[in-house]
Scaffold this motif. Structure first.
Motif, short mmCIF file in Angstrom:
data_model
loop_
_atom_site.label_atom_id
_atom_site.label_comp_id
_atom_site.label_asym_id
_atom_site.label_seq_id
_atom_site.Cartn_x
_atom_site.Cartn_y
_atom_site.Cartn_z
N ASN A 38 50.67 46.82 -55.02
CA ASN A 38 50.17 45.45 -55.11
C ASN A 38 48.67 45.50 -54.85
O ASN A 38 48.25 45.85 -53.76
N ARG A 74 52.11 37.79 -52.51
CA ARG A 74 52.13 39.21 -52.16
C ARG A 74 53.41 39.57 -51.41
O ARG A 74 54.03 40.59 -51.67
N GLU A 80 56.26 42.13 -52.64
CA GLU A 80 56.56 43.26 -51.77
C GLU A 80 58.06 43.34 -51.50
O GLU A 80 58.68 44.40 -51.62
N LYS A 114 60.75 46.20 -52.61
CA LYS A 114 61.54 46.90 -51.58
C LYS A 114 63.03 46.73 -51.82
O LYS A 114 63.82 47.63 -51.57
N VAL A 148 56.33 50.82 -51.65
CA VAL A 148 55.37 49.76 -51.92
C VAL A 148 54.10 49.96 -51.11
O VAL A 148 54.16 50.24 -49.91
N SER A 166 50.50 47.82 -50.45
CA SER A 166 49.79 46.58 -50.72
C SER A 166 48.36 46.69 -50.25
O SER A 166 48.10 47.07 -49.12
#
Lengths: 319, 165
Positions: A57, A67, A71, A75, A81, A83
Motif C-alpha cells: 500500500n 488504507r 490492509e 491480510k 502487506v 503499508s
C-alpha cells in the motif's frame, strides 16, 4: 481502444477507474465480493488465495479508513502487506514516485495499492511496472476512487437488489469528489435508470450532465421519492477560493436532516463514504439512524477489496 | 458404456448414511453437484439434519495457474462446526484435490469432531490420500474421460460420461 486496465484477453489486470469497464467485469467483482462477505463472518476470517504474495500500500496522501480496509483485505487473503505513508518518508527526502516503486519491486512486490493527490498517479505507475505486477487505484486527485464506487454499488445491491428500478441521489461536493465520479460510472454501467446529483452550481463540474445524470440545485426537489441517498464529504482541503459562504449556510441548503430525509421513499437508505463532517453534510440523528448504512459500507469495503485483489492476482500471465 | 442410474445411486447413498446419523451429524455439500445431492439427501433422511454448502474456489490449489473461478458462490454453513460429525457430499471423487480444499475451508469455521465423505461416483485417479467412506458406484476412468452429474428441470439426476481427446 487500448484500455490499460485490461490484458490482451480482456481480463482485468489493473483497477484504475470504473470508467471504461464493461458491466460483466463489474458484476463479476460484486458477485465475488458476495462470497468474501461470508468469509468475514467466520471464526477464521482468512482464505489462502494470496499466500506468498506481497501487497504494497503506497499512500502519498493520508487515508486511515481506505488504507486499513485494503490492509485487512490483503491480510484476509493471506498476503504479506507493507503499508507506506510516503508523504512522511522518502518523498519528503526527494525520491521520485517511480524510484519508490522500483525499490518495492526490487523487494518482490506483486501488487500496488496507490493513493495520490494527483490525478493519473496510479495510471502512471501501471504503465511503468512489469506485466506480472498489478496496480489498484485507491484514489487519485479528483479523478477516480474505483473501489469506493464498487463498495457503494455493492451496498446498494445488498439493500436494493433490483438495480434496474432505482432512483439514486448523490448530494454535495461533486466537483472535488473522485468518489462521485466513480459512483456515477458504476451506477450507470450497472443499469440504474435514474441518477441525480444535488449540489450548488459552484460545486458541480462543468457539463456534468454528460455523465448521464440529472442535475438539481434544490435539495428538497432532488430528494423527492429517491431510494438511495449518497452524501459526499465537503472537501475543505481541496477547496481554493470562495466556493461556499460558510459551513452553517451549506448545512442549511445541502445538509441531510431528518426532515429532508422524509422526502425520499420511506425505506430509502443513507450512505456516506466517510469521514463525515457531522452538522455540515449530515445531521447526527440521520447518520446514526435506522436508514443509515454508513457502517455496513465500511464492512463491505473489505469484501469488495478482497474480490478485486483476488481477481487481479488470478489474472497474472506467466512470467 | 452403460452408466448406472443416478437416482438409484442416491437412494443407495441415503441407505448407507442412515445408520451413521447421530445428534451431532450435519450434511455439507460441495458446489455444485454435491450441494444438489446434499439437499436431496437431507429430505430423504427425514429433513431435520442441518444442511450446509461449500464453494471451495478460495481454497483451490490451482489458483496461481488458472486464476479465480469465474463464478464463485458464497459458502453457507449456518451452524457451528465445532464438535460436529460432518458428512461431506460430492458428486464425483477424482484426484482428491477438491476434498483437500473443502477440509481446509471447513476447519476455518471450527474444529469438527469427525469428517466423513459420501460420493455418488468414485472414478479413481487419486493424487492425494483421500478416500470416501460412502460410495454409490465405483468405476475406473481414464484421465481423458470425465464424469458429470446433471440435474434436469424436475430436479432429477443423471450421469454423463464425457470423452475427451
Amino acid at each position: 481502444m487500448n484500455n490499460p486496465q485490461l490484458d490482451s484477453n480482456g481480463q482485468l489486470k489493473h483497477l484504475l477507474s470504473i470508467e471504461g469497464l464493461p458491466r460483466s467485469i463489474l458484476t463479476r467483482i460484486l458477485d465475488t465480493a458476495e462470497s468474501f462477505a461470508g468469509v468475514s463472518e467466520r471464526e477464521v476470517k482468512k482464505v489462502p488465495l494470496l499466500r506468498g504474495k506481497t501487497v504494497c500500500n503506497i499512500f502519498f496522501e493520508n487515508s486511515t479508513r481506505t488504507r486499513t480496509t485494503f490492509e485487512l483485505a490483503a491480510k484476509r487473503l493471506s498476503a504479506d502487506v507493507v503499508s507506506l505513508n510516503v508523504g512522511t518518508s522518502s518523498q519528503a527526502k526527494g525520491e521520485t514516485i517511480l524510484d519508490t516503486v522500483d525499490n518495492l519491486i526490487a523487494m518482490h512486490a506483486d501488487m500496488f495499492v496507490v493513493r495520490h493527490s494527483q490525478s493519473g498517479a496510479a495510471h502512471f505507475i501501471a504503465r511503468h511496472v512489469d506485466p506480472q505486477i498489478h496496480v489498484i487505484n485507491a484514489g487519485d486527485g479528483r479523478h477516480s476512487h474505483p473501489t469506493q464506487g464498487l463498495l457503494d454499488v455493492f451496498t446498494i445491491r445488498r439493500y436494493k437488489p433490483d438495480m434496474h428500478n432505482l432512483r439514486v441521489a448523490i448530494v454535495g461536493d461533486v466537483l472535488h469528489s473522485r468518489v462521485a465520479r466513480s459512483e456515477i460510472h458504476a451506477l450507470t454501467t450497472l443499469g440504474v435508470p435514474e441518477v441525480r446529483v444535488i449540489a450548488p452550481k459552484t460545486l458541480l463540474p462543468p457539463e456534468v450532465q454528460k455523465l448521464g445524470v440529472q442535475v438539481y440545485h434544490d435539495m428538497r426537489k432532488g430528494l423527492k421519492d429517491v431510494d438511495v441517498i449518497m452524501m459526499l464529504r465537503l472537501q475543505n482541503e481541496r477547496m481554493t477560493g470562495a466556493l461556499l459562504p460558510s459551513p452553517q449556510e451549506y448545512f442549511k441548503c445541502y445538509g441531510l436532516t431528518q426532515e429532508k430525509l422524509e422526502l425520499a421513499r420511506p425505506n430509502a437508505i443513507v450512505m456516506h463514504p466517510g469521514p463525515m463532517n457531522r452538522g455540515v453534510e449530515i445531521e447526527s440523528i440521520v447518520a446514526d439512524g435506522p436508514q443509515s448504512v454508513i457502517l455496513p459500507q465500511v464492512t463491505y469495503g473489505i469484501a469488495v477489496r478482497m474480490a478485486v485483489m483476488s481477481i487481479l492476482a488470478g489474472n497474472t500471465e506467466p512470467a | 458404456m452403460q452408466l448406472p442410474d443416478a437416482e438409484q445411486l442416491l437412494a443407495i447413498l441415503a441407505d448407507r448414511i442412515h445408520p451413521l446419523l447421530a445428534d451431532n451429524t450435519v450434511l455439507v455439500g460441495i458446489h455444485s453437484g454435491g450441494a444438489w445431492l446434499a439437499e436431496r439427501l437431507q429430505v430423504m433422511l427425514g429433513g431435520d439434519i442441518p444442511l450446509g454448502s461449500l464453494d471451495i474456489s478460495f481454497y483451490r490449489d490451482d489458483f496461481s495457474r488458472i486464476g479465480l473461478h469465474p463464478q464463485t458462490k458464497p459458502s453457507n454453513i449456518p451452524f457451528e462446526i465445532e464438535g460436529r460429525h460432518v458428512i461431506l457430499v460430492d458428486d464425483v471423487l477424482y484426484t482428491g484435490r477438491t476434498l483437500r480444499g473443502a477440509m481446509n475451508e471447513l476447519f476455518d469455521y471450527g474444529r469438527p469432531d469427525k469428517i466423513s465423505l459420501a460420493v455418488l461416483v468414485d472414478r479413481g485417479g487419486r493424487e492425494l490420500p483421500v478416500e470416501a467412506q460412502i460410495v454409490g458406484f465405483k468405476i475406473d476412468l481414464e484421465a481423458r474421460q470425465n464424469m458429470e452429474l446433471l440435474r434436469d428441470e424436475q430436479g432429477r439426476f443423471t450421469l454423463r460420461l464425457v470423452e475427451g481427446k
